[in-house]
Each structure stands twice: as C-alpha cells, then as structure tokens.
Design a protein around this motif. Structure first.
Motif: not given
Lengths: 219, 606
Positions: B231, B233-234, B237-238, B370, B454
């Motif tokens: 993913d 986006l995930q 985020e990390q 982001d 994804r």
C-alpha cells in the motif's frame, strides 16, 4: 548497375527492358485504372442516389418530429414519402417512410390508409424485423377498426421473437375483444414475463391484468 | 522475396499483378495495401466478419476516462462495456449500410456547424473551437466526420422507428379508463389476537418444514484467505520525512502561489525615450526608499490608465498570463517587497506584491508531509510491487513472501464468493480467490491491482463446499418461519369463516373500515397491499360484494369490494401516461431490433 558501362548501354538496356515488358505493364495499369474508375463511377452514382434519399428522409423526420402538423406540412410529408418509396424502393429509407406514413394517417384519423400503408410495407420490405414491427402495428389498427379476427390472423404470422412481449400484449387486447377473458389473462401474464426477460417494460399491462380480476385473491 | 518476385516477373501474369499494385498504390495510396496485409492481428472481436480492433476499444476507453466519467480502477469493467457497445454499434452500422442509409458531406457540414459545442459566444461556428474540441477528445477532423456520419445514420434509423409509432384513440381511451378507475370497498384486518388460541408448532412440523425448504438454509461455498497488500499510502505514512525536505516543498509551493500585485508602468515609445523612462522610474524608486506610498506614486507616475487610480492594483495573478520577465519578478517577491525595474513589451514596470495567497508552513505541514512522502516512496513502491510479482509467483506459500518483503500476512474468516468485507469486497478479489489456479491448484493469486496505490496477492488457506446447515443450528429461524406461515393459514381460515357467515346474512362480528371511491393514485391511509388487492378483484355483479384477502406481514385483511366506477377525467395526467406508453414502445422497437440483429449475427470474441 555498375557493370553497365556507358550511358548509351544503360539507355539501350532500359529500352530493351521496356520493349519486353512495357506492353504488359501498361496493360496492367490500364486494366486497373479502368476497373477503379468504373467502380468509382458506380459508387458515385449510388452515393448520389443514397444522398437524395437521405435528404428527403431527413426532411421528413424534421417534419414529423413536431407535435402538431399543419395541413401543408402534412401534404409535404406525404409527398416526400411518395418520392422516397417510388425512387428508392429497396432501401431502408423506403421501409421507414412507409412506417411513418401509417403514423401520419393515424394522426389524420384515417385508420384505413394507415392499414394500407403498413400492408404495403409488409409486402414490399425485404427486412424481417421491419415486417414484424409493421405486423404488430397493423394488428393494433385492425383491432381498433373492429376486426379482431383479422388482428388475430396478423399476429399469427411470423413476428420476430425480440418483439414477443409487445406481441403478447396486443394479443391479450385481441382476446379481450373476442370475449376470451381467460386467454387474454394468459397473454397479459406472458407479456409481463417476457417484458421482464427482454428488458422492455410495457406501460399499463398491470392495469389490464388487474382489471380482468384474479381468482387467487378472492374468498 | 524480392528475388523471387523478380524471377517470376518474367511471366505475363506477374507483370499484370505488379501493374495492378502500382495502379492501386497510385489511386488509393500505400495505406490501402499496408492495411490489407496487416489486418487481423489486433482484433478483439469479429461481428459478421467485420473486425473490432484493440485500438478501437482502447481509444474509447481512454476517451471515457479522460472525460472523467469513469474512475480508472473500473477500467476492466469499462473495457468490457466498451466492447459490447462497439459490437452493438457495429451491428447497427452494418444494418444501416445494407439498408442504403447514407449522409452526404453537405449534411454533415450542416450538423457540424449547428452543434453548440463548436460555436463561439455569438452562436457562430468557430473553426478554432472545432479543432480544439476535437483534439481534446482525441479526434482528427476526418475521424470525427466519420464518427458523426455513422452516428447520424444510426439516428436516422432510430428516429424512423420511434417517430413512426402511434397511439390510437381507442388505446388512449382504454388506458385512461383503467387509470382513472375508482373502487369502493371495505376492509378489516385480522391479527393474532383474533385467533382463539395462539398457533402451536410441533417438532415434527419444524423438521418437515426444514426438509421441504432446505434451500433456504444453505451455506454457500466458502474459503479462508491469506493475503498481503502493498500500500503506497501506508508506506508514505511510515516514511521518514526530514524537515529540510518539507521546507523546500513549502518554498516550491510558495514560489508558485497566487498573489495580488500592483505595478507602476512607464511606457517609452514615441514621446519618451527608454532612458527617460528608466530615469522616471528611478525617481519613483528613490521616493519609495524615502518611505512614500506605492499606491500614491502609482497614481502620480503610472501610464497604465486602467490601474493608476486603483493604486496600480492588477488583482490576483497566477503564472502564465503576464510574460516571463514580469512573472519572474512578481513570483520572487514577498508581501510588501518591490521589484527592480522590469521590462516587458508594454514598457518598464515596478511591481509590488500586496497579498500572498499562501497558508503558513505550520498550516500546510501535514499536507506537505504527505506530498513529500508520497513522491519519496514512489520508487520503493514500484520495486516492492515488482518483487511481489516475482516472489509470489515463484513461492509455494505466502508466508515467506510476506517475510521477505516485510509485509503483514493477513488472514480472513470464512468468506463466500459474494460475501467479502472491506478490502475483500473490492472488485476482482473474490474472482481471484475462486479462480481455478488459486482455489483448485492452490497457487498464489496473480498480483491484483486494487487501485493505483494498492496491490494484493492472496491464497486459499482453507476451503469448504456449500452445505445445508444442521437443523440444530437453524432451529430458531425455522421456528419463526413456521409460526408465521401457520398463523397466516389460521387467519385465512378465520377470514373464510367470517365471509361465509356474512354470505349467510349474519351481521358482521367486527367493524369494517370504509374506503369510498378510491383511485389507484390518491394518497390515503389504506395499507398498500389492501389497495392493490382491491384493484385486482373481479368486478362485483349485482348487489353482492366480491370478497378477497390480502396479506400484511403476519396479519390478514378481509376485503369486500362493493363497486367499480369510472373516475374523473384528468387530461393532463392521461396525456403524460400516453407519452410514457409511446416512449416505452419506441424504446422497445429499437431495443428489439438490436436483440434481433444480435441473435442472427455471428459474433466472435477473440
């Protein structure tokens, strides 16, 4: 070409080649050109014919797309229909013009002429589907002019299965006029099933069916 | 090949063929021959022998996506739909061509000129607008004319079928009669309290019902899945994002932010030389340095008559309108700063930025994070997806793949073909889970593209066939169903008894609700099921009412139909009904033609 030594020799070689092959090459070009030109001329002629039909038909559509027709517009539409049917008889334009003719006659309250127009389409068209559609509409006219027997006969002729829902609907109306209520009910029920299957909703069929009454709900 | 042509070209036949080819190229262009020899490779379907090419499908798909009507993740469904439409169109085109329908160039011209899409504000056809609109939709003028031509041919056919339909006066009359019919009836609702004793259900009845309706108590075929997801986006985020990157992202954005500017312009052709103009502005610079107001000076010095009295205000500007020199200056200033002298085609300028449409760094921090993180993980995402493709294909399990890629290995509960939740409900997932490779052969699935960000791979951990649930498990459900059904039967029995008593001339042992001259449409508090049945009962003959019953959930209504009347004429309503009926018939006439053509056509999907 390096082995061809002088210009004269080259020229000589070309002349020799032309002598051997020239005639056949020219023949090929001439045959092809004649063929293509002839074909184009034929195409042009056909295109001209088709364009004339198309213009007339488009004019006709423009007139009949209005809600109310004046007397002179009606006359003009009828003239166009006559011209399309006479001059472009085998085309789809002629078939569609014939169908439109029936609708104009209905609008003019002349159901007899409407029947004649549809009868002509049924006779003259080479397209099965158009014939089916004309039969369906003819049957409705026959029923409305007090001749359910004729309507029944018309519906018994070959009608495209993709029109089966509408056919069953009209058939129900015909049976009702013949006082055959049970057959009418069956036809309407069949029409509802078919309408669902074919994805062609029918307006008012539930009303007709309800009005016949159902014994299931009685006590 | 050339050698063999040369050898054979000695014969007469070959020479004539070459002559024909020469002539064909001369008359039709080389395209015709190239097209003739290369067709067939790219076909996705054939309709009565006529090809639909992959390019055609792609072109339409791209058009639909570009028009913004279709999200990109529905591309596969869209492609299918496009192909279906192209088949339909192809059938209609063949039909109209065979039927001799044709549109001349003049007719096309007329249509093009009349289309509002190609007209300027004055309602006149604009050649520029025409070209631009076509280009943005991916057409050339030629291909657009061709598309329009076949489209118009189809319209001629469809309009002919639709406009030729009619409604007869007698049909209109009948439809109206049925529609405005009113009925007068009475009804009474019987419920559980009306029964002498509540219904009893025996164990044997439950069993019998369960067995007779086993289909209702089936559990579908189910699987338990293991799956991993990459993913983007995930990952973003990390991802760690350092402060410096955020700052430079902010500056990049600030550089391009819209801003409100004022200017003082001095022109220099004709009366004034360039040097004089420059001197004039230098004077302004001095007075600014001395603390004078930009707006006041604009009124005094600026040659831009339209802004001089507004303090030189040009309003809010974004890039792309004022020329490079002007913008370079304007977009390098902070609020309140004045530029050095800038030269444009109009003259010399001093520019001041008066407002900046830019939130503070802190306000934008999350958004910038982001943005920076997403672009930073782009490469890594692609690499991981590639590794996922390679490793999941090679591996016999998913655990090792998850460990190697550092992904969480998810496990699902039992799910059926149509029963996934959350990510398992997304398009394509259950199809993959129940594909034969995955379900029967036990392989990892292919990489499923859920959307741009994804990717998923799944495998089946466990599988169970469809089965009928045990009686013990569903006993409560069975009980409820049997109770309802028995109660209805008992109420119906009661209704029969009551009606029979009425027919014998007894006074009713209950109170009727009256419904007088009710139409199908009129709003009222009559339960819809009662009204529906009231309109479906046979017409009463003489004074005797017709009795009927309707089911309302667990209750049963007795209905006594007293009279059927023709209601009031509502011209407007009936006019609409006739129009509806006509429209449906017209649609059906077109639809049925298509069905007819499809049923008779030879359609090959390749």
């Amino acid at each position: 070409m390096a082995e061809l030594r002088t210009e004269e020799e080259q020229l000589e070689a070309i002349k020799r080649w032309w002598k051997e092959n020239g005639m056949s090459l020219i023949a090929g070009v001439v045959i092809a050109a004649a063929g293509v030109l002839g074909w184009n001329a034929w195409k042009d002629y056909q295109a001209n014919q088709a364009e004339a039909a198309s213009m007339r038909y488009q004019q006709l559509l423009n007139i009949v797309s209005q809600n109310e027709l004046e007397a002179d517009e009606l006359a003009q539409a009828q003239e166009l229909i006559g011209a399309i049917i006479d001059d472009h008889g085998k085309t789809l334009y002629a078939d569609l013009a014939g169908l439109v003719e029936a609708r104009l006659a209905v609008a003019d309250n002349d159901l007899t002429s409407a029947k004649t127009a549809l009868g002509d389409v049924i006779k003259s068209t080479s397209r099965e589907y158009i014939r089916s559609l004309a039969r369906l509409r003819l049957a409705r006219l026959q029923l409305a002019t007090g001749d359910p027997e004729a309507a029944l006969a018309t519906l018994d002729e070959n009608i495209a299965s993709s029109l089966a829902a509408q056919r069953a609907d009209v058939l129900g109306d015909v049976y009702l006029a013949l006082d055959r209520d049970e057959d009418a009910r069956k036809s309407y029920q069949q029409a509802m099933t078919l309408a669902e299957e074919l994805g062609q909703p029918l307006y008012g069929i539930q009303l007709k069916l309800d009005n016949l009454g159902t014994q299931e709900a009685t006590l | 090949m050339l050698q063999s042509i040369r050898d054979r070209s000695k014969s007469w036949g070959a020479k004539i063929i070459i002559g024909l080819m020469v002539a064909a190229m001369a008359l039709f262009g080389a395209d015709a021959l190239v097209g003739f020899f290369t067709s067939g490779e790219n076909d996705v379907a054939k309709v009565n022998g006529q090809s639909i090419t992959r390019q055609q499908v792609e072109l339409e798909v791209q058009r639909a996506i570009r028009s913004g009507q279709v999200p990109p993740d529905q591309e596969r469904a869209l492609r299918n739909q496009v192909l279906n439409e192209l088949i339909t169109v192809s059938l209609l085109d063949q039909y109209t061509d065979d039927g001799g329908l044709h549109l001349s160039e003049e007719q096309l011209d007329q249509v093009i000129v009349s289309l509002p899409e190609f007209q300027d504000q004055n309602g006149r056809f604009s050649q520029d607008l025409f070209r631009n609109r076509l280009a943005s939709a991916g057409y050339t003028p030629m291909s657009f004319r061709q598309a329009l031509r076949v489209d118009m041919q189809r319209q001629q056919l469809q309009q002919g079928l639709a406009f030729s339909d009619f409604t007869l006066p007698s049909e209109r009359e009948r439809l109206g009669e049925l529609q405005r019919q009113t009925r007068s009836f009475r009804y009474h609702i019987l419920s559980a309290e009306d029964l002498e004793a509540p219904v009893e259900v025996s164990e044997a009845e439950l069993k019998a019902y369960y067995e007779a309706n086993a289909q209702d108590y089936r559990r579908p075929e189910q699987v338990r899945l293991k799956y991993v997801v990459v993913d983007r986006l995930q990952m973003a985020e990390q991802a760690e994002v350092d402060e410096q990157a955020l700052r430079s992202a902010y500056e990049r954005r600030a550089d391009n932010a819209e801003r409100r500017v004022s200017h003082i312009m001095v022109t220099f052709d004709g009366e004034r030389s360039r040097e004089e103009a420059r001197a004039r502005l230098e004077e302004v610079q001095e007075r600014l340095a001395a603390g004078e107001d930009f707006a006041t000076l604009a009124a005094e010095y600026s040659d831009d008559a339209s802004t001089a009295d507004e303090g030189g205000d040009l309003g809010v500007i974004s890039r792309g309108f004022f020329g490079d020199a002007f913008e370079e200056a304007a977009f390098s200033l902070d609020v309140g700063q004045v530029s050095p002298i800038v030269e444009t085609d109009n003259g010399l300028h001093l520019i001041e930025v008066t407002e900046l449409d830019m939130p503070s760094f802190e306000e934008l921090r999350d958004e910038l994070r982001d943005e920076v993180a997403l672009s930073a993980v782009g490469d890594e995402f692609n690499q991981r997806v590639q590794r996922l493709i390679d490793e999941s294909f090679a591996a016999d399990d998913l655990k090792s793949v998850a460990e190697s890629l550092g992904l969480e290995l998810h496990e699902s509960d039992w799910v059926s073909r149509d029963g996934g939740e959350a990510i398992l409900a997304e398009p394509g997932v259950m199809d993959a889970a129940f594909s034969s490779d995955v379900l029967e052969d036990g392989f990892n699935s292919e990489v499923i593209e859920l959307d741009e960000d994804r990717r998923m791979v799944l495998r089946v951990a466990d599988h169970r066939e469809a089965a009928v649930l045990d009686f013990a498990v569903v006993r409560d459900q069975v009980m409820a169903a049997v109770k309802v059904s028995k109660q209805r039967d008992a109420l119906l029995e009661l209704a029969r008894a009551r009606v029979s008593a009425l027919r014998d001339g007894e006074a009713p042992a209950f109170e009727w609700q009256r419904a007088d001259s009710v139409s199908r449409q009129s709003g009222s508090d009559i339960p819809p099921a009662v009204r529906r049945v009231a309109f479906r009962l046979p017409h009463p003959q003489g004074d005797e009412p017709v009795y009927g019953h309707a089911t309302l959930g667990n209750d049963v209504a007795i209905i006594a139909l007293d009279a059927v009347d023709s209601g009031d004429v509502d011209e407007q309503y009936e006019g609409i009904a006739v129009q509806m009926a006509e429209r449906l018939r017209a649609q059906a006439a077109i639809q049925a033609l298509l069905d007819d053509l499809r049923s008779k056509a030879e359609i090959e999907r390749l």
